[in-house]
Design an enzyme around this catalytic site. Structure first.
Site, PDB file in Angstrom:
ATOM      1  N   SER A 141       0.908  -1.141  -0.040  1.00  0.00           N
ATOM      2  CA  SER A 141       0.125   0.125  -0.224  1.00  0.00           C
ATOM      3  C   SER A 141       1.060   1.362  -0.033  1.00  0.00           C
ATOM      4  O   SER A 141       2.149   1.303   0.320  1.00  0.00           O
ATOM      5  CB  SER A 141      -0.804  -0.044   1.210  1.00  0.00           C
ATOM      6  OG  SER A 141      -1.325   1.289   1.544  1.00  0.00           O
ATOM      7  N   TYR A 154      -2.563  -0.617  10.208  1.00  0.00           N
ATOM      8  CA  TYR A 154      -2.429  -0.746   8.767  1.00  0.00           C
ATOM      9  C   TYR A 154      -1.001  -0.400   8.375  1.00  0.00           C
ATOM     10  O   TYR A 154      -0.277  -1.045   7.384  1.00  0.00           O
ATOM     11  CB  TYR A 154      -3.478  -0.119   8.206  1.00  0.00           C
ATOM     12  CG  TYR A 154      -3.568  -0.252   6.633  1.00  0.00           C
ATOM     13  CD1 TYR A 154      -4.313  -1.406   6.121  1.00  0.00           C
ATOM     14  CD2 TYR A 154      -3.045   0.735   5.750  1.00  0.00           C
ATOM     15  CE1 TYR A 154      -4.127  -1.599   4.750  1.00  0.00           C
ATOM     16  CE2 TYR A 154      -3.165   0.428   4.296  1.00  0.00           C
ATOM     17  CZ  TYR A 154      -3.726  -0.664   3.968  1.00  0.00           C
ATOM     18  OH  TYR A 154      -3.663  -1.068   2.601  1.00  0.00           O
TER      19      TYR A 154
END
Length: 248
Positions: A141, A154
């Protein structure tokens, strides 16, 4: 192509979004693809789309946070296809709208367990099967490269995925195995739509992206497929941004 050797591989989290787009693109290129997902119905749907287009796919249910499930799913892929030429570790989970002191240890552990430990488990059981050549792409990501506000678990997990990618790339390069990461920015997927529901999040993300829009799943998938191809034969250990210029 007549006489071409069929490539075989797997994509985790292939029931929707980037994973589905990647599985479809591999199949369009002639590969046989194992479609792995926690959601059995979603995996079957992706495999069905591939089959309707004349490709070959195998739907397999997997929980990447469980080692026995990962081992069984990869084993099933090899049992059916006879080997593994590429693997895409795309499955993961989102975690947002929490500052660090608001996050419980249980939630932090859960996010790392799926996103980071899950990627580790996939790598652990894929790498021995690729000995002598092959490619792995871990879908990280933009949160693996810089901070995303209010997403500490995350971001920590995705930074870890990028780190695992680099170490695996160095350690397994002598065996002819390439390991890379793709780092998408905000992407127009069902998962992102759920996060953005009822908010102006999409408009805000587009406003701070140089290209002025979110990525499409097919665009991230194209980067994944390229990294698994012979065109990227000298590329390993990178974290490739697909984020509309956000990292710049």
């Amino acid at each position: 192509m007549s006489g071409a050797v069929r490539r075989t591989g797997l994509v985790t989290g292939a029931g929707s979004g980037i994973g589905r787009a990647a599985a479809l693109e591999f199949a369009r290129g002639g590969a046989a693809v194992a479609v792995l997902d926690l959601d059995a119905d979603a995996a079957a749907e992706t495999a069905g789309l591939i089959g309707k287009s004349g490709g070959e796919a195998l739907a397999v249910t997997v929980d990447i946070a469980d080692e026995q499930s990962v081992k069984a799913a990869i084993g099933r892929t090899v049992e059916v296809y006879g080997g593994l030429d590429f693997a895409v570790n795309n499955a993961g989970m989102a975690s947002h709208d929490r500052q660090l002191d608001e996050l419980t240890l249980a939630e932090f552990d859960r996010v790392l367990g799926v996103n980071l430990s899950g990627t580790f488990l996939c790598l652990k059981h894929e790498l021995p099967l690729l000995d002598g050549g092959g490619a792995i792409v871990n879908v990280a990501s933009n949160g693996g490269l810089y901070a995303i506000p209010r997403a500490p678990a995350y971001v920590a997990a995705k930074h870890g995925v990028v780190g695992l990618t680099k170490v695996a790339a160095v350690d397994y390069a002598p065996r002819g195995i390439r390991v890379n990461a793709v780092c998408p920015g905000p992407t127009d997927t069902p998962a992102f739509d759920r996060i953005a529901a009822g908010t102006d999040l999409i408009a805000r993300q587009e406003a701070i992206t140089p290209l002025g829009r979110m990525a499409r799943p097919e665009e991230a998938a194209a980067a994944v497929v390229w990294l698994c191809s012979e065109a990227a034969a000298c590329v390993t250990g990178i974290a490739l941004s697909v984020d509309g210029g956000r990292r710049a």
